[in-house]
Design an enzyme around this catalytic site. Structure first.
Site, PDB file in Angstrom:
ATOM      1  N   ASP A   1       9.961   5.768 -10.101  1.00  0.00           N
ATOM      2  CA  ASP A   1       9.530   6.476 -11.311  1.00  0.00           C
ATOM      3  C   ASP A   1      10.303   7.775 -11.521  1.00  0.00           C
ATOM      4  O   ASP A   1      10.606   8.151 -12.658  1.00  0.00           O
ATOM      5  CB  ASP A   1       8.027   6.766 -11.247  1.00  0.00           C
ATOM      6  CG  ASP A   1       7.182   5.506 -11.408  1.00  0.00           C
ATOM      7  OD1 ASP A   1       7.706   4.517 -11.962  1.00  0.00           O
ATOM      8  OD2 ASP A   1       6.020   5.505 -10.975  1.00  0.00           O
TER       9      ASP A   1
ATOM     10  N   SER B   1       0.810  -1.205   0.000  1.00  0.00           N
ATOM     11  CA  SER B   1       0.000   0.000   0.000  1.00  0.00           C
ATOM     12  C   SER B   1       0.851   1.266   0.000  1.00  0.00           C
ATOM     13  O   SER B   1       1.485   1.589  -0.995  1.00  0.00           O
ATOM     14  CB  SER B   1      -0.953  -0.037   1.205  1.00  0.00           C
ATOM     15  OG  SER B   1      -1.978   0.914   1.068  1.00  0.00           O
TER      16      SER B   1
ATOM     17  N   LYS C   1      -0.879  -4.263  -3.125  1.00  0.00           N
ATOM     18  CA  LYS C   1      -2.147  -3.654  -2.693  1.00  0.00           C
ATOM     19  C   LYS C   1      -2.257  -2.265  -3.317  1.00  0.00           C
ATOM     20  O   LYS C   1      -1.567  -1.338  -2.912  1.00  0.00           O
ATOM     21  CB  LYS C   1      -2.221  -3.546  -1.173  1.00  0.00           C
ATOM     22  CG  LYS C   1      -3.498  -2.882  -0.685  1.00  0.00           C
ATOM     23  CD  LYS C   1      -3.479  -2.697   0.829  1.00  0.00           C
ATOM     24  CE  LYS C   1      -4.730  -1.978   1.308  1.00  0.00           C
ATOM     25  NZ  LYS C   1      -4.790  -0.565   0.895  1.00  0.00           N
TER      26      LYS C   1
END
Length: 714
Positions: free
Chosen positions: A482, A471, A496
């Protein structure tokens, strides 16, 4: 977005459920049956309505889902097929396609009947186990005890279950016999054990049954929509905030007494100088004049609910000192509750030192157990609210003063927490920009950004993850990857990719109905019951989050730049192992600018890592541990022949002792002698050490092979 949604939820629930359900007819399984109450029936209807209308994953509450809920409920009660009979299951199957109708009607009669049959069987078999202790067992027979039975058929008769439990008792006896204890001591030990098991079982309440069924119901929708009873809701929110309001003591149930096991330094209990470790709490009273309520024999969670309470309120305890007889007069201690910060389960730091071509390299490691936030303090405007980001920023300031050359953020075992904290923490390492995309049930996408241009740390960075990093951990590590801001190391994360909104049902259920239910329960509105609410909490899946690259972390998680072997079985744990999990998908990427790229440096770092692992005894032992764990997971039975089991145990003990010493030597620690206790706080974390070594390698290669220069500037 979530504020608007919350208002809609409140309005819809208020319109949906204005009356308590009618009382159904209950089937009886035995004299000690538990029964649901009106409040649970109302909560069930509210939760069903909220899920049906507002859960991100639109799943109709029909016969098909009913069958899934039924199967999950049976599994929660008796996953290993130790108690229920085939005839019980045959009888229960009439409820398999009616649970959806029962949920809509708030009818818990069939749910409780199933539990009461289970509880009746459970009590019978524990009592049967006690009766078996008077018998003599032959430990020379070549028998085996099958302890893993979840794939085996249900027992056809009570005699078959009795045979199973006789084997279990024999195994328990043999286990203690191999420790060298005499027969009398062994049987007395087991009698106490079984009696204690029965005592704990008899303390189960209708709230336990309700929680088990609600778990089956909500998890059939999706793995992360959950209902919490008031006690569990309180614990969940303590875990999220890393703080609680109470007396500052940890409690444990021992021999029917709620016992003080530790006292938090600086808390009310500590400052009073009247509360000691191993004191037994006999009774609890609210305020300076409230009546004492005896809590001997209580379940620990019920006792905690009385002792916790709002900051500034008074609680009085009757305490018996360790060793004093039960007939002694208890002393009375008056304490004013305070806010307790749980420092032991907050972010922590350490510094690891590495050698890089004769030069000492210092790597700061920050271990973050969860993305916690004291939302109540934050909402109230307290500038010193407790949060992951605030704690980590303070740690980074300390590490900068200690002139570390790089930082590793350790997110292993971090199951997530506050979405806001994941965004704020990312902001400590980037200037500004999007961090995560959130898509709601209407397919509208919000991009959550870091708006603060300040950077707490701009030096070399790595993030260490494992299968239980989930999560918020995946939002943070995904954003760092990224942006090309840091290296991601470890194993594939949990996967998740959903967002939950915590709904306090006390704020949803209509006031008139709330008063009616409390009156029916015989509770005055002014009675202090600690810091718990009355109707529990629903964590409702309301959105799905995506990385700024457009990829969801759902199912797939975050794939590390350099992978480590997983000590956690990937085929047993992870979102992709959950039948009700949402699928992976992709949306449009955000408008963001990477700050660098590790594409050219990763192959070099991976080669250095692989070469090091090929020559590393610790790595070899890690792979052996993983293989041993797989073999153990495949075992489903154990021999009941004393000689054979002793030989197996002796061989296993010898192997474990020798392997542990080889691991210690490989890590530069001294070997232990037989019987010697392992010293506390020893550094046995090979994977964390390797993560720091990879970042040290990067310090040498980074400036040549990536646009992210390891300048060490802050």
């Amino acid at each position: 977005m979530f504020k608007k949604l919350y208002l809609l939820l409140v309005l819809a629930a208020a319109l949906a459920c204005n009356a308590a359900p009618s009382k159904p007819n209950y089937k009886h399984a035995g004299p000690n049956d538990l029964q649901p109450d009106e409040q649970q029936s109302v909560v069930l209807k509210y939760v069903a309505g909220l899920i049906s209308q507002y859960n991100y994953k639109k799943v109709p509450l029909n016969d098909s889902l009913s069958a899934v809920i039924y199967d999950r409920y049976i599994k929660k009660l008796d996953e290993n097929h130790n108690y229920l009979l085939a005839s019980d299951i045959k009888e229960f199957e009439q409820f398999k396609t009616t649970m959806d109708d029962d949920i809509k009607a708030g009818n818990l009669a069939n749910v409780f009947y199933i539990f009461n049959v289970f509880q009746k069987r459970y009590t019978e078999y524990v009592n049967f186990s006690v009766s078996q202790l008077s018998k003599n067992f032959d430990f020379t027979k070549n028998e085996t005890f099958t302890y893993d039975r979840d794939k085996l058929p249900w027992a056809a008769s009570e005699e078959e279950v009795h045979d199973l439990w006789a084997q279990r008792v024999k195994y328990d006896l043999l286990n203690l016999k191999l420790t060298g204890k005499d027969a009398g001591t062994i049987k007395e030990t087991l009698k106490k054990r079984y009696t204690n098991i029965l005592s704990q079982s008899n303390k189960l309440s209708n709230q336990d049954v309700f929680q088990a069924f609600m778990d089956a119901f909500t998890e059939a929708i999706d793995p992360h929509t959950n209902y919490f009873t008031p006690a569990l809701a309180a614990n969940f929110n303590i875990d999220m905030s890393r703080s609680l309001e109470g007396i500052g003591a940890s409690l444990l149930s021992e021999n029917e007494y709620v016992t003080i096991k530790s006292v938090t330094p600086g808390g009310p209990a500590d400052k009073s100088k009247q509360v000691n470790t191993d004191d037994r709490i006999v009774a609890v009273a609210q305020g300076k004049t409230g009546e004492f309520q005896d809590i001997v024999g209580w379940r620990i969670d019920n006792a905690i609910a009385l002792i916790r309470g709002a900051k500034g309120t008074t609680v009085r305890l009757q305490l018996l000192a360790k060793g004093s007889p039960v007939t002694a007069k208890p002393r009375i201690v008056e304490l004013v509750r305070e806010k307790i910060i749980l420092k032991d389960i907050s972010a922590k730091k350490e510094i690891r030192t590495y050698n890089n071509n004769g030069k000492s390299v210092k790597i700061g490691v920050i271990s973050i157990p969860a993305f916690y936030l004291d939302f109540a303090d934050y909402k109230a405007g307290n500038p010193n609210y407790k949060s992951t980001t605030r704690d980590v920023k303070l740690i980074l300031d300390t590490l900068k003063r200690e002139n570390v050359d790089g930082v590793v953020i350790d997110l292993r075992q971090n199951g997530g927490g506050s979405l806001m904290e994941a965004i704020e923490l990312t902001g400590l390492f980037i200037k500004t920009g999007p961090v995560v995309q959130v898509r709601d049930p209407r397919d509208q996408v919000d991009v959550d950004k870091d708006e603060d241009p300040a950077i707490a740390y701009s030096g070399p960075l790595a993030v260490l993850v494992d299968r239980f990093s989930a999560s918020a951990s995946e939002i943070f590590s995904g954003a760092i990857q990224d942006y090309g801001r840091g290296l991601i190391l470890g194993t594939q994360t949990y996967g998740k990719g959903s967002v939950q909104n915590a709904i306090d049902l006390d704020k949803v259920i209509t006031p008139s109905l709330k008063d009616k239910l409390l009156a029916m329960a015989g509770k005055a509105k002014t009675v202090a019951t600690g810091s718990q609410n009355k109707f529990g909490q629903l964590n409702l899946t309301v959105a799905k989050f995506y990385r700024i690259s457009g990829n969801s972390t759902q199912h797939k998680g975050v794939i590390p730049d350099i992978s480590f072997p997983s000590v956690i079985p990937l085929d047993k744990y992870g979102e992709d192992t959950e039948p009700s999990a949402m699928p992976f998908d992709v949306i449009q990427k955000s408008d963001y600018t990477p700050v660098g790229s590790f594409a050219t440096v990763i192959p070099q770092l991976k080669k250095l890592h692989d070469d090091r692992m090929a020559a590393s005894p610790s790595y070899k032992y890690l792979l052996e541990d993983i293989e041993d764990s797989k073999k153990q997971a495949e075992e489903k039975s154990v021999t009941l022949n004393e000689q054979k089991l002793k030989q197996e145990r002796d061989a296993d003990e010898k192997k474990t002792f020798e392997q542990n010493n080889l691991r210690r030597i490989a890590l530069g620690l001294p070997a232990l002698k037989k019987g010697q206790a392992k010293p506390k706080n020893e550094d046995m974390d090979f994977l964390q050490k390797e993560a720091g070594q990879i970042l040290t390698d990067y310090l040498t290669l980074g400036s040549k092979l990536t646009s992210v220069k390891p300048t060490g500037t802050f």
